[in-house]
Design a protein around this motif. Structure first.
Motif, mmCIF file in Angstrom:
data_model
loop_
_atom_site.group_PDB
_atom_site.id
_atom_site.type_symbol
_atom_site.label_atom_id
_atom_site.label_comp_id
_atom_site.label_asym_id
_atom_site.label_seq_id
_atom_site.Cartn_x
_atom_site.Cartn_y
_atom_site.Cartn_z
ATOM 1 N N GLY A 1 -7.858 -4.882 -3.825
ATOM 2 C CA GLY A 1 -6.895 -5.960 -4.045
ATOM 3 C C GLY A 1 -5.593 -5.711 -3.300
ATOM 4 O O GLY A 1 -5.017 -6.622 -2.709
ATOM 5 N N THR A 2 -5.127 -4.455 -3.312
ATOM 6 C CA THR A 2 -3.853 -4.117 -2.673
ATOM 7 C C THR A 2 -3.840 -4.522 -1.200
ATOM 8 O O THR A 2 -2.844 -5.040 -0.699
ATOM 9 C CB THR A 2 -3.588 -2.595 -2.805
ATOM 10 O OG1 THR A 2 -3.574 -2.273 -4.193
ATOM 11 C CG2 THR A 2 -2.274 -2.200 -2.175
ATOM 12 N N ALA B 1 0.807 -1.228 0.000
ATOM 13 C CA ALA B 1 0.000 0.000 0.000
ATOM 14 C C ALA B 1 0.839 1.275 0.000
ATOM 15 O O ALA B 1 0.362 2.326 -0.390
ATOM 16 C CB ALA B 1 -0.951 0.009 1.189
ATOM 17 N N LEU C 1 -5.179 -6.967 0.186
ATOM 18 C CA LEU C 1 -5.121 -8.418 0.393
ATOM 19 C C LEU C 1 -3.736 -9.003 0.141
ATOM 20 O O LEU C 1 -3.468 -10.155 0.461
ATOM 21 C CB LEU C 1 -6.125 -9.108 -0.543
ATOM 22 C CG LEU C 1 -7.609 -8.831 -0.266
ATOM 23 C CD1 LEU C 1 -8.471 -9.415 -1.376
ATOM 24 C CD2 LEU C 1 -8.013 -9.414 1.078
ATOM 25 N N LEU C 2 -2.840 -8.210 -0.476
ATOM 26 C CA LEU C 2 -1.529 -8.748 -0.845
ATOM 27 C C LEU C 2 -0.615 -8.901 0.372
ATOM 28 O O LEU C 2 -0.751 -8.192 1.363
ATOM 29 C CB LEU C 2 -0.868 -7.841 -1.886
ATOM 30 C CG LEU C 2 -1.623 -7.708 -3.216
ATOM 31 C CD1 LEU C 2 -0.924 -6.707 -4.130
ATOM 32 C CD2 LEU C 2 -1.756 -9.065 -3.904
ATOM 33 N N GLN C 3 0.345 -9.832 0.249
ATOM 34 C CA GLN C 3 1.270 -10.075 1.356
ATOM 35 C C GLN C 3 2.323 -8.972 1.428
ATOM 36 O O GLN C 3 2.733 -8.408 0.412
ATOM 37 C CB GLN C 3 1.977 -11.420 1.173
ATOM 38 C CG GLN C 3 2.740 -11.856 2.414
ATOM 39 C CD GLN C 3 3.394 -13.227 2.245
ATOM 40 O OE1 GLN C 3 3.753 -13.625 1.145
ATOM 41 N NE2 GLN C 3 3.556 -13.933 3.348
ATOM 42 N N THR C 4 2.770 -8.676 2.641
ATOM 43 C CA THR C 4 3.847 -7.718 2.865
ATOM 44 C C THR C 4 5.177 -8.462 2.747
ATOM 45 O O THR C 4 5.344 -9.490 3.401
ATOM 46 C CB THR C 4 3.700 -7.116 4.274
ATOM 47 O OG1 THR C 4 2.485 -6.390 4.312
ATOM 48 C CG2 THR C 4 4.831 -6.194 4.627
#
Lengths: 144, 198
Positions: B64-65, B53, B67-70
């Protein structure tokens, strides 16, 4: 009450806009590929492909050998038709190996208008860029 | 009653959000406006492996952003290095930190590893370059390099640092996905004396 709401929303929008303007693309994770050959034009956010995430799960050879991805960001002419036919991303994002393609936003998560590129690549990060042609002959003596 | 509490919570949230983003913007503006900031061009370590983010290429307003993994969450248990993803990918492979598949569908397919070093002598003070087939064939296929990037014959390819920095030869991968060019000693790993003794 209505006026207060409007003021609040204006403030929110303004602060979100300042925050977004000050984000720096050079903070992107090393190896992230933005794919935007067709997306912006079609009104979709660009695609962000994370190499780090996929290489934890697959060797390079699986994509760049078996699935035929050429080593060139934007160089494979990937579109949704090929993907639903099981090519490129569609070879895995089929609801079998990985979640399937109706999850548009997971792939199309990029900032609109970001051009196709590999992020944080050495050439992108050089403080003094190497100009093609200027130093290709290391022995011929460069300008410095 | 609940709707009042909700409203108060909402207003509080907005106030916090506004304050936080103004603060970030002010700090950035300060760094930009101070002509004598300590590092003018170098990026601070705190900005490494940013979450999607705030990384500048993901749209923070997209569902969607979120939900993405860090990256840091994934990298935490893995062997570290000094640049790129700040992960030593070959060490992570060797110590079992990661076990990437060699096939789309078969988790048990094993790579065909070739253990053959190619030494490239370097003029000047820099140590010689040792190109290891082993660490490469653990990830890649012969056809990924031969013959498009390298003719498979010792010394048949002209390689220079300039071409690598421009993204050719070793630079097709190093500086883009594999460890970046800043890690000189991982390629320039054979001291000149060792070569002379052979």
């Amino acid at each position: 009450m209505q006026a207060a709401k409007i003021i609040l929303f204006t403030l929110l929008a303004a602060s979100a806009a300042t925050a977004v303007t000050y984000l720096n693309p050079a903070d992107a994770e090393y190896g992230d590929v933005v794919m935007n050959e067709f997306s912006d034009d079609a009104g979709m956010r660009p695609v962000v492909f994370p190499h780090w995430f996929h290489r934890i799960r697959f060797r390079c050879k699986v994509c760049h050998g078996d699935l035929g991805f050429a080593f060139k960001a934007g160089g494979n002419g990937i579109n949704m038709l090929k993907i639903i036919d099981g090519e490129y991303c569609g070879a895995c994002h089929d609801g079998n190996v990985a979640w399937s393609i109706e999850n548009c936003d997971l792939c199309h998560s990029g900032m609109p208008n970001t051009p196709t590129q590999v992020h944080n690549s050495t050439s992108q990060k050089l403080v003094a860029p190497v100009a093609p042609g200027s130093v290709t002959q290391p022995d011929a003596g460069s300008e410095d | 009653m609940t709707s009042l509490a909700k409203k108060a919570g909402f207003v509080g949230f907005i106030a916090l959000f506004v304050a936080a983003s103004m603060f970030a913007a002010m700090r950035y503006a300060e760094a930009q406006s101070n002509p004598n900031s300590f590092n003018r061009l170098l990026k601070p370590a705190s900005e490494r492996n940013a979450p999607p983010a705030t990384d500048g290429i993901h749209d923070p307003t997209s569902d969607g952003t979120a939900l993405l993994q860090t990256p840091l969450e994934a990298f935490d248990p893995l062997a570290k290095s000094n640049s790129g993803n700040y992960v030593n990918w070959n060490q992570a492979l060797d110590d079992g930190g990661i076990a990437p598949w060699y096939s789309v569908s078969n988790p048990n397919a094993a790579p065909i590893v070739l253990d053959m070093n190619i030494v490239r002598e370097v003029k000047g003070s820099m140590p010689n370059v040792v190109y290891p087939h082993k660490q490469h064939t653990e990830w890649l296929d012969c056809a990924n390099c031969h013959p498009a990037i390298f003719i498979p014959m010792k010394g048949a390819n002209q390689i220079s640092m300039a071409s690598i920095l421009l993204g050719e030869k070793c630079g097709v991968c190093h500086g883009k996905v594999a460890f970046p060019v800043s890690e000189c000693r991982r390629c320039h790993s054979q001291p000149k004396e060792a070569a002379a003794r052979q």
